[in-house]
Design a protein around this motif. Structure first.
Motif, PDB file in Angstrom:
ATOM      1  N   ALA A   6       0.839  -1.059   0.054  1.00 52.43           N
ATOM      2  CA  ALA A   6      -0.198   0.115  -0.104  1.00 52.43           C
ATOM      3  C   ALA A   6       0.900   1.359   0.098  1.00 52.43           C
ATOM      4  O   ALA A   6       2.023   1.211   0.362  1.00 52.43           O
ATOM      5  CB  ALA A   6      -0.796   0.133   1.084  1.00 52.43           C
ATOM      6  N   ARG A   7       0.203   2.210  -0.254  1.00 53.15           N
ATOM      7  CA  ARG A   7       0.768   3.800  -0.332  1.00 53.15           C
ATOM      8  C   ARG A   7      -0.078   4.388   0.556  1.00 53.15           C
ATOM      9  O   ARG A   7      -1.480   4.248   0.412  1.00 53.15           O
ATOM     10  CB  ARG A   7       1.139   4.232  -1.638  1.00 53.15           C
ATOM     11  N   ILE A   8       0.667   5.197   1.550  1.00 52.79           N
ATOM     12  CA  ILE A   8      -0.399   6.081   2.520  1.00 52.79           C
ATOM     13  C   ILE A   8      -0.816   7.395   1.617  1.00 52.79           C
ATOM     14  O   ILE A   8       0.042   7.942   1.156  1.00 52.79           O
ATOM     15  CB  ILE A   8       0.338   6.538   3.728  1.00 52.79           C
ATOM     16  N   GLY A   9      -1.944   7.679   1.847  1.00 50.23           N
ATOM     17  CA  GLY A   9      -2.624   8.986   1.062  1.00 50.23           C
ATOM     18  C   GLY A   9      -2.599   9.989   2.388  1.00 50.23           C
ATOM     19  O   GLY A   9      -1.769  10.131   3.203  1.00 50.23           O
ATOM     20  N   ARG A  10      -3.855  10.714   1.966  1.00 54.20           N
ATOM     21  CA  ARG A  10      -3.723  11.852   2.988  1.00 54.20           C
ATOM     22  C   ARG A  10      -4.631  11.352   4.280  1.00 54.20           C
ATOM     23  O   ARG A  10      -5.012  10.529   4.374  1.00 54.20           O
ATOM     24  CB  ARG A  10      -4.764  12.715   2.401  1.00 54.20           C
ATOM     25  N   ALA A  11      -4.172  12.278   5.236  1.00 54.23           N
ATOM     26  CA  ALA A  11      -4.734  12.171   6.633  1.00 54.23           C
ATOM     27  C   ALA A  11      -6.433  12.334   6.463  1.00 54.23           C
ATOM     28  O   ALA A  11      -6.947  12.922   5.832  1.00 54.23           O
ATOM     29  CB  ALA A  11      -4.420  13.095   7.591  1.00 54.23           C
ATOM     30  N   HIS A  12      -7.014  11.485   7.389  1.00 53.83           N
ATOM     31  CA  HIS A  12      -8.611  11.594   7.155  1.00 53.83           C
ATOM     32  C   HIS A  12      -8.977  12.055   8.640  1.00 53.83           C
ATOM     33  O   HIS A  12      -8.847  11.137   9.754  1.00 53.83           O
ATOM     34  CB  HIS A  12      -9.186  10.257   7.108  1.00 53.83           C
ATOM     35  N   GLY A  13      -9.644  12.907   8.871  1.00 55.36           N
ATOM     36  CA  GLY A  13      -9.893  13.274  10.428  1.00 55.36           C
ATOM     37  C   GLY A  13      -9.113  13.800  11.095  1.00 55.36           C
ATOM     38  O   GLY A  13      -7.948  14.204  10.549  1.00 55.36           O
ATOM     39  N   ILE A  14      -9.168  14.041  12.472  1.00 54.33           N
ATOM     40  CA  ILE A  14      -8.247  14.599  13.486  1.00 54.33           C
ATOM     41  C   ILE A  14      -7.591  13.444  14.414  1.00 54.33           C
ATOM     42  O   ILE A  14      -6.844  13.998  15.032  1.00 54.33           O
ATOM     43  CB  ILE A  14      -8.860  15.585  14.143  1.00 54.33           C
ATOM     44  N   LYS A  15      -7.959  12.264  14.246  1.00 59.27           N
ATOM     45  CA  LYS A  15      -7.592  11.117  15.199  1.00 59.27           C
ATOM     46  C   LYS A  15      -6.350  10.555  14.908  1.00 59.27           C
ATOM     47  O   LYS A  15      -6.183   9.306  15.332  1.00 59.27           O
ATOM     48  CB  LYS A  15      -8.796  10.623  15.739  1.00 59.27           C
ATOM     49  N   GLY A  16      -5.881  10.588  13.514  1.00 54.51           N
ATOM     50  CA  GLY A  16      -4.532  10.101  13.022  1.00 54.51           C
ATOM     51  C   GLY A  16      -4.864   9.027  12.110  1.00 54.51           C
ATOM     52  O   GLY A  16      -3.864   8.260  11.511  1.00 54.51           O
ATOM     53  N   GLU A  17      -6.086   8.819  11.563  1.00 51.99           N
ATOM     54  CA  GLU A  17      -6.396   7.866  10.463  1.00 51.99           C
ATOM     55  C   GLU A  17      -5.800   8.483   9.180  1.00 51.99           C
ATOM     56  O   GLU A  17      -5.740   9.609   8.815  1.00 51.99           O
ATOM     57  CB  GLU A  17      -8.028   7.453  10.197  1.00 51.99           C
ATOM     58  N   VAL A  18      -5.486   7.451   8.316  1.00 55.03           N
ATOM     59  CA  VAL A  18      -4.961   7.723   6.910  1.00 55.03           C
ATOM     60  C   VAL A  18      -5.412   7.091   5.935  1.00 55.03           C
ATOM     61  O   VAL A  18      -6.164   5.872   6.047  1.00 55.03           O
ATOM     62  CB  VAL A  18      -3.546   7.478   6.586  1.00 55.03           C
ATOM     63  N   THR A  19      -5.839   7.693   4.720  1.00 59.44           N
ATOM     64  CA  THR A  19      -6.417   6.862   3.637  1.00 59.44           C
ATOM     65  C   THR A  19      -5.105   5.997   3.008  1.00 59.44           C
ATOM     66  O   THR A  19      -3.858   6.582   3.098  1.00 59.44           O
ATOM     67  CB  THR A  19      -6.783   7.655   2.471  1.00 59.44           C
ATOM     68  N   VAL A  20      -5.305   5.091   2.249  1.00 60.53           N
ATOM     69  CA  VAL A  20      -4.311   4.149   1.755  1.00 60.53           C
ATOM     70  C   VAL A  20      -4.815   3.602   0.355  1.00 60.53           C
ATOM     71  O   VAL A  20      -6.015   3.417   0.045  1.00 60.53           O
ATOM     72  CB  VAL A  20      -3.952   2.981   2.357  1.00 60.53           C
ATOM     73  N   GLU A  21      -3.837   3.646  -0.540  1.00 64.45           N
ATOM     74  CA  GLU A  21      -3.992   3.339  -1.932  1.00 64.45           C
ATOM     75  C   GLU A  21      -3.393   1.830  -1.742  1.00 64.45           C
ATOM     76  O   GLU A  21      -2.112   1.527  -1.551  1.00 64.45           O
ATOM     77  CB  GLU A  21      -3.098   3.711  -3.005  1.00 64.45           C
ATOM     78  N   VAL A  22      -4.322   0.687  -1.740  1.00 68.98           N
ATOM     79  CA  VAL A  22      -4.087  -0.857  -1.705  1.00 68.98           C
ATOM     80  C   VAL A  22      -3.175  -1.234  -3.104  1.00 68.98           C
ATOM     81  O   VAL A  22      -3.597  -0.885  -4.237  1.00 68.98           O
ATOM     82  CB  VAL A  22      -5.268  -1.488  -1.648  1.00 68.98           C
ATOM     83  N   ARG A  23      -1.987  -1.857  -2.679  1.00 67.88           N
ATOM     84  CA  ARG A  23      -1.374  -2.413  -3.741  1.00 67.88           C
ATOM     85  C   ARG A  23      -1.185  -3.739  -3.580  1.00 67.88           C
ATOM     86  O   ARG A  23      -0.257  -4.569  -4.046  1.00 67.88           O
ATOM     87  CB  ARG A  23      -0.030  -1.815  -3.919  1.00 67.88           C
TER      88      ARG A  23
END
Length: 188
Positions: A6-23
């Protein structure tokens, strides 16, 4: 053996979650809670997945120790890498890990050598073999059953049945175009 999953995308929300591009074709196996992943750049990890969920069609992950948006955003564009046993095989019979396909000889059904797989490119619509030809040029072969008719790991080869134009030699195309231009009196 290491596999980019995977590649980490942008942050999501304010609690430390991130979007990921699954590979990976096996995100439930590689990106589940408790998985420890290496990173590129290495300075970002290793990272341990604390939780994951799908939100609006995107996979969101939270890593241990990443508690706010700033920490999550600092991970943006980081590659997540799983350590896998080289003997491990995919669950489906007609699936392969990249490391199994790397360096396979690419040949036509009659045995004509086309080149060697040097890279696998994972695009949203399909995967591509990047094939280095004997003359050093590269060729892209779509990894679809209509074109790649056989993968023989014992013989270390991929047999292809390319449509017209897929593997035509560029030099032949250019020289025939130049000849046509010369006949018509046009400058190339």
């Amino acid at each position: 053996m290491q596999l980019v999953v995977a590649r980490i995308g942008r942050a999501h929300g304010i609690k430390g979650e991130v979007t990921v591009e699954v590979r990976t074709d096996e995100p439930e196996l590689r990106l589940g809670p408790g998985a420890v992943l290496l990173t590129d750049p290495a300075s970002a990890g290793p990272l341990t997945i604390e939780s994951g969920k799908v939100h609006s069609g995107k996979l969101l992950l939270r890593f241990e120790g990443v508690r706010d948006r700033n920490a999550a955003e600092a991970l943006r564009n980081t590659l997540l890498i799983a350590e896998i046993d080289p003997e491990e095989l995919p669950e489906e019979e007609d699936e392969y890990y990249d490391h199994q396909l790397m360096d396979l000889d690419v040949v036509l059904a009659d045995g004509t050598e086309i080149g060697r797989i040097t890279e696998i490119s994972h695009l949203p619509s399909q995967d591509l073999f990047i094939v280095e030809r004997p003359d050093g040029t590269e060729l892209m072969i779509p990894f679809v059953s209509e074109i790649v008719t056989e993968i023989d790991l014992e013989e270390q080869r991929a047999v292809i049945d390319p449509p017209p134009g897929l593997i035509d030699d560029r030099a032949e195309i250019v020289s025939s175009r130049d000849a046509e231009d010369a006949e018509s009196g046009e400058d190339a």
